[in-house]
Scaffold this active site. Structure first.
Site, PDB file in Angstrom:
ATOM      1  N   TYR A 126       5.233  -1.047 -10.836  1.00  0.00           N
ATOM      2  CA  TYR A 126       4.440  -0.234 -10.574  1.00  0.00           C
ATOM      3  C   TYR A 126       3.204  -0.405 -11.100  1.00  0.00           C
ATOM      4  CZ  TYR A 126       2.240   4.585 -10.977  1.00  0.00           C
ATOM      5  OH  TYR A 126       1.527   5.462 -10.962  1.00  0.00           O
ATOM      6  N   VAL A 128       4.854   5.670   4.917  1.00  0.00           N
ATOM      7  CA  VAL A 128       3.919   4.816   5.029  1.00  0.00           C
ATOM      8  C   VAL A 128       4.163   3.262   4.903  1.00  0.00           C
ATOM      9  CG1 VAL A 128       2.365   6.529   3.689  1.00  0.00           C
ATOM     10  CG2 VAL A 128       3.714   4.646   2.386  1.00  0.00           C
ATOM     11  N   SER A 146      -3.669   4.721 -10.656  1.00  0.00           N
ATOM     12  CA  SER A 146      -3.269   4.884 -11.991  1.00  0.00           C
ATOM     13  C   SER A 146      -4.092   4.140 -13.162  1.00  0.00           C
ATOM     14  CB  SER A 146      -1.675   4.641 -12.027  1.00  0.00           C
ATOM     15  OG  SER A 146      -1.307   5.052 -13.104  1.00  0.00           O
TER      16      SER A 146
END
Length: 246
Positions: free
Chosen positions: A151, A59, A137
């Site tokens: 992240y 990706v 998330s």
């Protein structure tokens, strides 16, 4: 179970973990399902197991994302559902993190979302129909986790991207939403070890870890016609993890 019979669904990062769980649920709901991932051998094994198609895809490659979507449309004539799920979460503490480690996480998680969603929307816009579901998330938007500042930033960034994208396409029969998982039992989470997993279970109000299929059911709802009036929104699936004050 929401009925997705005849819908064409593409799931990135669909060869394991949450992506595999999403693929299982969408397939059970009747969707013609295509999974994508970087590991061709693993992908073909999972595709055979689930009776779905597999496309090899990195990706972080913009041209490859467009080519993968074009392959789906060439074979099936349309694309109804995109589940942008590919992501990585290596642990790097801030004091030692390199620019390359930061960039890799953002390249896969955030830039990869942009590349794939952009390619899918080119098709969905012509159809004047589409469902985009992003796997984000709770980390980043709601909570933090030591060692995962890169992240968390990438996952919060996905939601900022989602809201603006949803506005751009809201009048074209296209919805763009996100699922925000908590601690889900995947291969990646298992690598943290039993002590970590047991602690998570004890501190989560439901006293259990989620399953990839739990995220799949939320994605299935957002991909369904029943969710046609929902866009730019998130669903937290975390067993109550974010609820306690202390």
């Amino acid at each position: 179970m929401f009925n997705l019979t005849g819908k064409i669904a593409f799931i990135s990062g669909g060869t394991k973990g949450i992506g595999k769980g999403i693929a299982k649920v969408l397939k059970q709901a009747g969707a013609i399902t295509i999974i994508a991932g970087t590991d061709k051998i693993k992908g073909e094994q999972v595709a055979k197991e689930l009776d779905v198609d597999f496309i090899s895809l990195d990706v972080t490659d913009q041209a490859a994302c467009k080519n993968a979507i074009d392959k789906v449309v060439e074979k099936y004539g349309r694309l109804d559902i995109l589940c942008s799920n590919a992501g990585i979460f290596p642990q790097h503490y801030l004091k030692d993190m390199t620019a390359e480690e930061w960039e890799l996480v953002h390249s896969v998680n955030l830039k990869g979302t942009f590349f794939l969603v952009q390619a899918a929307l080119l098709v969905m816009e012509q159809q004047r129909y589409g469902r985009v579901v992003i796997t984000s998330s709770i980390t980043g938007e709601i909570t933090g986790l030591a060692g995962y500042s890169h992240y968390g930033a990438s996952k919060a960034g996905q939601l900022g991207f989602m809201r603006s994208a949803a506005l751009e396409y809201a009048g074209q029969g296209i919805t763009i939403n996100a699922v925000m998982p908590g601690m889900i039992m995947t291969e990646g989470l298992q690598a943290f070890g039993d002590d970590f997993l047991n602690n998570v279970k004890e501190t989560t109000p439901m006293r259990a870890l989620g399953t990839p299929e739990d995220i799949g059911h939320a994605a299935c709802f957002l991909a369904s016609d029943e969710a046609k009036y929902i866009t730019g929104q998130t669903i937290v699936v975390d067993g109550g993890q974010i609820l306690p004050e202390v």
